[in-house]
Design a protein around this motif. Structure first.
Motif, PDB file in Angstrom:
ATOM      1  N   ALA A 716       0.809  -1.215   0.000  1.00  0.00           N
ATOM      2  CA  ALA A 716       0.000   0.000   0.000  1.00  0.00           C
ATOM      3  C   ALA A 716       0.842   1.264   0.000  1.00  0.00           C
ATOM      4  CB  ALA A 716      -0.943  -0.005   1.203  1.00  0.00           C
ATOM      5  N   VAL A 717       1.927   1.291   0.778  1.00  0.00           N
ATOM      6  CA  VAL A 717       2.720   2.517   0.882  1.00  0.00           C
ATOM      7  C   VAL A 717       3.339   2.895  -0.462  1.00  0.00           C
ATOM      8  CG1 VAL A 717       4.767   3.553   1.936  1.00  0.00           C
ATOM      9  CG2 VAL A 717       3.143   2.301   3.348  1.00  0.00           C
ATOM     10  N   PRO A 718       4.048   1.989  -1.152  1.00  0.00           N
ATOM     11  CA  PRO A 718       4.584   2.377  -2.467  1.00  0.00           C
ATOM     12  C   PRO A 718       3.505   2.749  -3.480  1.00  0.00           C
ATOM     13  CG  PRO A 718       5.647   0.382  -1.673  1.00  0.00           C
ATOM     14  CD  PRO A 718       4.480   0.629  -0.777  1.00  0.00           C
ATOM     15  N   ILE A 719       2.367   2.026  -3.449  1.00  0.00           N
ATOM     16  CA  ILE A 719       1.325   2.334  -4.416  1.00  0.00           C
ATOM     17  C   ILE A 719       0.698   3.693  -4.117  1.00  0.00           C
ATOM     18  CG2 ILE A 719      -1.009   1.692  -5.141  1.00  0.00           C
ATOM     19  CD1 ILE A 719      -0.187  -1.090  -5.415  1.00  0.00           C
ATOM     20  N   ALA A 720       0.512   4.014  -2.825  1.00  0.00           N
ATOM     21  CA  ALA A 720      -0.022   5.334  -2.479  1.00  0.00           C
ATOM     22  C   ALA A 720       0.913   6.431  -2.980  1.00  0.00           C
ATOM     23  CB  ALA A 720      -0.212   5.433  -0.968  1.00  0.00           C
ATOM     24  N   LEU A 721       2.214   6.243  -2.782  1.00  0.00           N
ATOM     25  CA  LEU A 721       3.172   7.227  -3.287  1.00  0.00           C
ATOM     26  C   LEU A 721       3.181   7.253  -4.810  1.00  0.00           C
ATOM     27  CD1 LEU A 721       6.150   6.523  -0.831  1.00  0.00           C
ATOM     28  CD2 LEU A 721       4.577   8.470  -0.782  1.00  0.00           C
ATOM     29  N   GLY A 722       3.086   6.063  -5.411  1.00  0.00           N
ATOM     30  CA  GLY A 722       3.081   5.993  -6.872  1.00  0.00           C
ATOM     31  C   GLY A 722       1.860   6.663  -7.479  1.00  0.00           C
ATOM     32  N   LEU A 723       0.679   6.445  -6.867  1.00  0.00           N
ATOM     33  CA  LEU A 723      -0.525   7.076  -7.382  1.00  0.00           C
ATOM     34  C   LEU A 723      -0.481   8.595  -7.201  1.00  0.00           C
ATOM     35  CD1 LEU A 723      -3.304   4.561  -6.261  1.00  0.00           C
ATOM     36  CD2 LEU A 723      -2.394   4.926  -8.559  1.00  0.00           C
ATOM     37  N   ALA A 724       0.081   9.039  -6.079  1.00  0.00           N
ATOM     38  CA  ALA A 724       0.230  10.487  -5.881  1.00  0.00           C
ATOM     39  C   ALA A 724       1.140  11.074  -6.951  1.00  0.00           C
ATOM     40  CB  ALA A 724       0.790  10.762  -4.487  1.00  0.00           C
ATOM     41  N   LEU A 725       2.239  10.374  -7.261  1.00  0.00           N
ATOM     42  CA  LEU A 725       3.139  10.832  -8.310  1.00  0.00           C
ATOM     43  C   LEU A 725       2.448  10.794  -9.667  1.00  0.00           C
ATOM     44  CD1 LEU A 725       6.014  11.707  -9.111  1.00  0.00           C
ATOM     45  CD2 LEU A 725       6.608   9.278  -9.307  1.00  0.00           C
TER      46      LEU A 725
END
Length: 785
Positions: A716-725
């Motif tokens: 979840a953490v990398p995907i949340a950052l990835g989606l924000a990017l």
């Protein structure tokens, strides 16, 4: 002193790569598992690339078959004994379009047959496509049988259809003549070339192509790095027996090469398997025959070469950040911080390339390569920023529940693997956001209001008739049809000035003539009073004049045929407008048009005098009658199989824009399936590598639920950052595209559903990875060999 066998020449490269291939296939169960995971991951990407490379051939094949079955225009060519009359027809049955062609022999010989048939149907006979035959045999097919009153004698072969689900028929008709047919031809084979992509359509097509295929390349690059930690421990053992660093790097590249080569075979197999089921799959109303799905040879060769080369290149690039020593792998030490400057440079260059092509795009120039390069650099730059962003954020996180700490510590030790696993989502989401911003802003230019008042009329029937009597009978039949609540019936013809063509005139001026009762006329023009026997001339709004000729009261005119034909047929008939003719103002009709010319009530002009008029019936359907629209279509088909029955809509979309939008939806569906598969494979590969660690944690008393939550947070953490990017990068790219086409932002919230899809993807992948995770946490995971 280095081992002399570690030379970096061509022979050394071949030897080390071959040794890596041997390790990949002789490394026991774990080695085979890693190789098969890599092969499967690469195979998924290769299969999708092969499908993408086959799209041009599939579209061209559909166009070719469409052209090959179209009756050829004769021009000055003499008609042969095998010539035939023909007329194209189309009808709608429960939202499905059915197309057909009526034939009748024009000579003494046997006419040639279109592709897919051995012979043309005789009068009263019909050849149907397999899909239409199935529809006719369905429980509700009796309504359609009334509309197609022919005896089915043949089935159209695949070569005569543009798709396996096409609803098409060929029928023989003894009613066709040279006068009422659409044309007469000696054979088939007229080719109609499509319009080229230009302007905004070109921009959307190129951006969509890049946004849909770039995630595939990212996934392949990720797949060849599966099992990196286990591989590096094996390479440390090689260092212990005398290999130098360069040799270990090439051996690692050989292992990746093996997985990539096997992936080519897996991808080819998946492609061939998918190809066989092409006829059974319908995606957004698009279908294809298996023989249509043929990869472009040049693109297929490029895939064949590029995938293994990319596997070796990516593996060597990945080894730059790993120091394999004889006593272990120096990866667990503090890694060197990732450089930011070149990651920002990529999207900046991409944006500049896109902006520099804006002027050429405005002039409808073909700048597809520059646009593709700019989009690829922008999306690649967004992906390159992801590892830096994940590393920068997780390095500052600390504390929290045990599951959170386990997840964050794992991300701090290997944030690159987590970033690689979701890089495909970031590319796809950023591209989707940019495309949605562009679509939402320009669709108004391609979707326009028809002006139809669908609360007053829902169908429009138009057809040519022999005379006014036949026109009256046709309108009466439609009014009496079950399911019809009301009909605005018009009999339309043409009138021309009786005076001959004057100096400087290319033709005798003419205008439209409409005969209808007063209630129907009130829907077309503004009338203060109306009684049977009145005649009106129409004054249209300024700038919207359809005809330049508007006869005065008492003018002498000729009634002329309204079927667009020439030669044999009814001759013009004289008529004089009465002196009481009034001028009236045009209104917007229920179908969104302005009428023009002369309006006459039945007592003022006997419609029987009109040569070959057309009927125009605007029909309101009874809401309480089931299949009302189908009953009207059946009634119109009985009047004339060539009658046009249009379903009226309040808006319409430009065909090429609608087709492009459909193609993007098809590609996006395939890309999302690939991304879901890649995430699952990546997650399972990471869990497999940590099998021993998970078993140790469970043996020391860590709850399985805690480990499950830690896996969720690691995803979840990398995907949340990835989606924000992706939201930021996609918005910037979208603004750039809108600047190129000169359109304002229509919707700032297009990213919300895309972020929702990403979140749903997290939940799906986590759910599917739970059963393997619980199996890996068993005590037997502590066993070692």
């Amino acid at each position: 002193m280095n081992d002399p066998t570690s030379g970096a020449g061509l022979r050394g490269w071949v030897r080390d790569l071959t040794l890596g291939v041997r390790f990949a296939v002789t490394g026991g169960r774990r080695g085979w598992t890693r190789t098969l995971l890599t092969a499967f991951g690469v195979g998924l990407g290769v299969a999708l690339l092969l499908v993408a490379s086959a799209i041009p051939h599939a579209l061209q094949s559909r166009d070719d078959r469409q052209g090959n079955r179209t009756p050829a225009i004769q021009g000055s060519e003499q008609l042969s004994d095998t010539a035939f009359h023909y007329a194209q027809t189309e009808t709608v049955f429960r939202d499905d379009m059915i197309t057909g062609t009526l034939f009748r022999a024009a000579g003494k010989g046997t006419p040639s047959a279109p592709p897919g048939l051995a012979a043309l149907p005789k009068p009263g006979e019909m050849a149907v496509s397999p899909a239409l035959a199935e529809l006719l045999a369905s429980p509700g097919g009796h309504l359609l049988k009334e509309r197609l009153p022919y005896r089915v004698t043949a089935t159209i072969g695949d070569r005569g259809l543009i798709g396996p689900d096409e609803l098409r028929y060929y029928a023989g008709s003894d009613q066709l003549t040279a006068e009422n047919a659409k044309g007469t031809s000696n054979g088939f084979g007229r080719y109609e070339a499509g319009e080229p992509f230009v302007g905004v359509i070109l921009l959307i097509a190129v951006i969509a192509f890049v946004a849909l295929l770039l995630p595939v390349g990212v996934f392949i690059a990720t797949a060849v790095r599966f099992g990196g930690e286990q591989r590096d421990r094996r390479l440390a053992a090689l260092r212990l027996v005398g290999s130098d660093r360069a040799m270990t790097h090439r051996i690692a590249a050989g292992e990746a090469l093996c997985g990539a080569l096997m992936g080519l075979f897996v991808g080819a197999g998946l492609f061939l398997l998918t190809r066989q089921f092409a006829s059974a799959v319908t995606v957004w109303d698009i279908t294809a025959f298996p023989f249509d799905i043929v990869p472009n040879p040049a693109l297929a060769a490029l895939i064949l070469i590029a995938v293994p080369v990319a596997a070796v290149g990516v593996s060597l690039f990945a080894m730059r950040g790993v120091s394999v020593e004889p006593l272990g792998v120096v990866r667990n030490s503090v890694p060197r911080r990732r450089r930011l400057w070149w990651r920002i440079l990529l999207p900046v260059l991409g944006i500049l390339l896109l902006l520099s092509s804006a002027s050429a795009l405005t002039l409808a120039g073909d700048e597809s390569f520059q646009i593709a390069l700019g989009a690829a650099l922008t999306l690649t730059g967004i992906t390159a920023l992801l590892p830096w962003l994940v590393e920068a954020v997780v390095s500052r996180l600390d504390g929290g529940p045990v599951a959170w700490q386990l997840a964050i510590r794992r991300l701090q030790l290997s944030s690159g693997a987590a970033a690689r696993a979701i890089s495909g989502i970031v590319v796809a989401a950023a591209g989707a956001i940019a495309l949605q911003m562009l679509f939402s802003s320009v669709q108004g230019d391609f979707t326009k209001s028809t002006g139809v008042d669908t609360s007053r009329v829902q169908l429009q029937v138009e057809n040519g008739t022999k005379d006014g009597r036949e026109a009256r009978e046709a309108l009466t039949t439609l009014r009496e049809t079950t399911g019809v609540a009301g009909v605005i019936g018009l009999t339309e013809g043409l009138i021309e000035r009786q005076a001959p063509k004057g100096p400087g005139e290319d033709f005798v001026p003419f205008t439209q003539l409409t005969v209808a009762d007063c209630p129907a006329l009130r829907t077309l023009v503004k009338l203060s009073s109306c009684k049977d026997g009145d005649v009106f001339t129409v004054r249209q709004p300024k700038g919207m004049e359809t005809y330049s000729y508007r006869p005065e009261a008492g003018a002498k005119v000729n009634l002329v045929r309204n079927d667009g034909g020439e030669g044999a047929g009814p001759k013009p008939r004289p008529w004089q407008l009465p002196a009481t003719t009034q001028e009236v103002k045009s209104l917007v009709s229920p179908v969104g048009t302005h009428t023009a010319g002369v309006l006459a009530t039945p007592a003022a002009l006997d419609a029987d005098l009109m040569p070959m008029p057309r009927i125009n019936a605007m029909i309101k359907l009874a809401p309480d009658v089931t299949n009302a629209a189908e009953l009207v279509r059946n009634a119109a088909a009985k009047l004339d199989p060539r009658a046009s029955v249009a379903t009226l809509e309040s808006t319409e979309t430009v065909r090429r824009f609608a087709g492009l939008r459909t193609g993007i939806f098809v590609g996006a569906t395939a890309t999302m399936v690939l991304i879901a598969a890649s995430l699952l494979v990546s997650t399972l590969e990471q869990l497999r590598e940590r099998r021993r660690l998970l078993s140790i944690l469970v043996a020391f008393g860590t709850r399985r639920s805690t480990l499950s939550w830690s896996v969720l947070w690691q995803t979840a953490v990398p995907i949340a950052l990835g989606l924000a990017l992706a939201v930021v990068g996609g918005t910037v790219l979208g603004l750039t595209l809108l600047f190129m086409v000169g359109s304002p932002v229509a919707d700032w919230w297009v990213s919300v559903p895309i972020v929702g899809v990403g979140a749903a993807l997290i939940a799906l992948v986590t759910l599917l990875s739970m059963p393997p995770l619980w199996r890996l946490m068993r005590p037997d995971g502590l066993r070692t060999e």
